[in-house]
Write an enzyme that holds these catalytic residues in place. Structure first.
Site, PDB file in Angstrom:
ATOM      1  NE  ARG A 157      -3.642  -2.620  -4.491  1.00 13.26           N
ATOM      2  CZ  ARG A 157      -2.523  -2.187  -3.931  1.00 13.26           C
ATOM      3  NH1 ARG A 157      -1.430  -2.017  -4.667  1.00 13.26           N
ATOM      4  NH2 ARG A 157      -2.479  -1.936  -2.634  1.00 13.26           N
ATOM      5  CE  LYS A 216       3.623  -2.981  -6.995  1.00 18.97           C
ATOM      6  NZ  LYS A 216       3.141  -4.250  -7.524  1.00 18.97           N
TER       7      LYS A 216
END
Length: 371
Positions: A349, A314
């Site tokens: 994830r 991210k």
């Protein structure tokens, strides 16, 4: 946990401000291996236990917080008149989670990402062709992925929506091939039409960034099909979510939303044991919001559901470092993932499955369980 926040008075009624049960939040802290904390409470069916909590109480103009042991928490709850609420929250934090899509949650699971898209933030275009996506999914299975999460619509900040028909055309051939290969498959979609097509093709889990709010038919569909579902928090939608995200208190606001969505699902006939929650790192959050939520990862066990965290590659990782490109964010992704495992996350994830599986192996060995 922050130590410079206002303390919660141990006799909250002394100030004339009674505490409402719905304004009480508990985040386990002092989390340890269950082997070393015989007097602690078990943490959500994992090998961990906790001996303290950060108690948070919402006030009209602020949130008061205090870290305390479980004995002091019981005394505080009695003084505040919220014993049943605190006992319910502790029970939700402690209860073992049932198997999720047949997978045992007493050990952390690794969910590998397969983006069948031309424009995902990290690997857009790498696996847009079905053959490439299938090969990538097989490679992730060989690397140790417990679940494959297959998506056909990019949800990066600023992404334009894709029609359900186009999304289904992208993912269904990939899901069908990987299901035949034995993969436990999650479909990453917010469209009921795609959910139905994916389940028919062999997917077993729905992973919805809109927490079953994005399509008026999705809640009933998931309830009728009896499949597990991941409910994620997102402020806004992918096109606008990063323009100016705002929260009163990021960690608690996300908890309120997830609790409301869990209760809506339960009311619609989806058992709590078939629900996982995801706080949605990077979806309508600043760097500061992401950090606050991650520091309070264990708070979300209070939903009574399995907990999934997705922070792999991210943008906030690069913002905290040197602005690295998505594929150069492995170290931060692993550090963040291990920090979440330390707070009892059940599912990570990730893009980098082999590396995460190796890191998980060390984490398990350090906690007395190397399987």
């Amino acid at each position: 946990m922050p130590s410079d926040l206002p303390s919660v008075p141990l006799d909250p009624r002394a100030s004339g401000a009674p505490v409402a049960a719905e304004d009480v939040y508990l985040t386990p802290v002092g989390v340890l291996s269950g082997l070393h904390a015989p007097d602690g409470q078990p943490l959500a069916g994992t090998v961990l236990s906790f001996t303290q909590v950060e108690l948070a109480v919402r006030r009209p103009d602020a949130v008061a917080r205090k870290v305390m042991g479980l004995h002091d928490l019981a005394a505080w709850a009695t003084a505040a008149g919220v014993v049943p609420a605190v006992e319910r929250r502790l029970a939700a934090l402690s209860a073992p989670r049932p198997a999720f899509a047949g997978l045992d949650l007493s050990r952390p699971l690794v969910m590998g990402i397969v983006n069948v898209t031309p424009d995902s933030f990290s690997d857009g275009g790498d696996f847009a062709a079905a053959d490439a996506a299938i090969a990538h999914g097989r490679a992730l299975m060989a690397a140790g992925a417990d679940i494959l999460d297959i998506g056909g619509e990019s949800t990066r900040p600023g992404a334009a929506p894709v029609s359900p028909a186009e999304e289904a055309a992208r993912v269904v051939p990939v899901i069908r091939a990987l299901a035949v290969a034995g993969a436990v498959i999650s479909v990453d979609t917010r469209h009921a039409q795609v959910m139905a097509a994916a389940l028919d093709a062999g997917a077993r889990i729905i992973n919805d960034i809109s927490a079953l709010e994005g399509d008026p038919d999705s809640l009933a569909l998931v309830a009728a099909r009896g499949c597990p579902v991941v409910l994620m928090h997102m402020q806004g939608d992918p096109r606008t979510m990063q323009l100016e995200p705002r929260y009163t208190d990021a960690a608690l606001d996300v908890m309120d939303y997830l609790m409301a969505r869990v209760e809506a699902c339960v009311a619609a006939g989806i058992p709590r044991g078939r629900i996982a929650v995801d706080p949605g790192i990077g979806f309508g959050k600043t760097v500061a919001h992401n950090l606050d939520i991650l520091r309070h990862t264990a708070l979300y066990h209070g939903t009574g559901c399995a907990l999934l965290v997705g922070l792999s590659r991210k943008r906030f990782l690069a913002a905290l470092s040197r602005g690295e490109a998505p594929k150069d964010r492995l170290a931060g992704s692993l550090a963040g993932g291990l920090a979440c495992l330390d707070q009892g996350a059940h599912i990570l994830r990730v893009h980098d499955v082999a590396e995460t599986v190796q890191a998980r192996a060390l984490w398990q060995a350090l906690h007395g369980r190397n399987i």
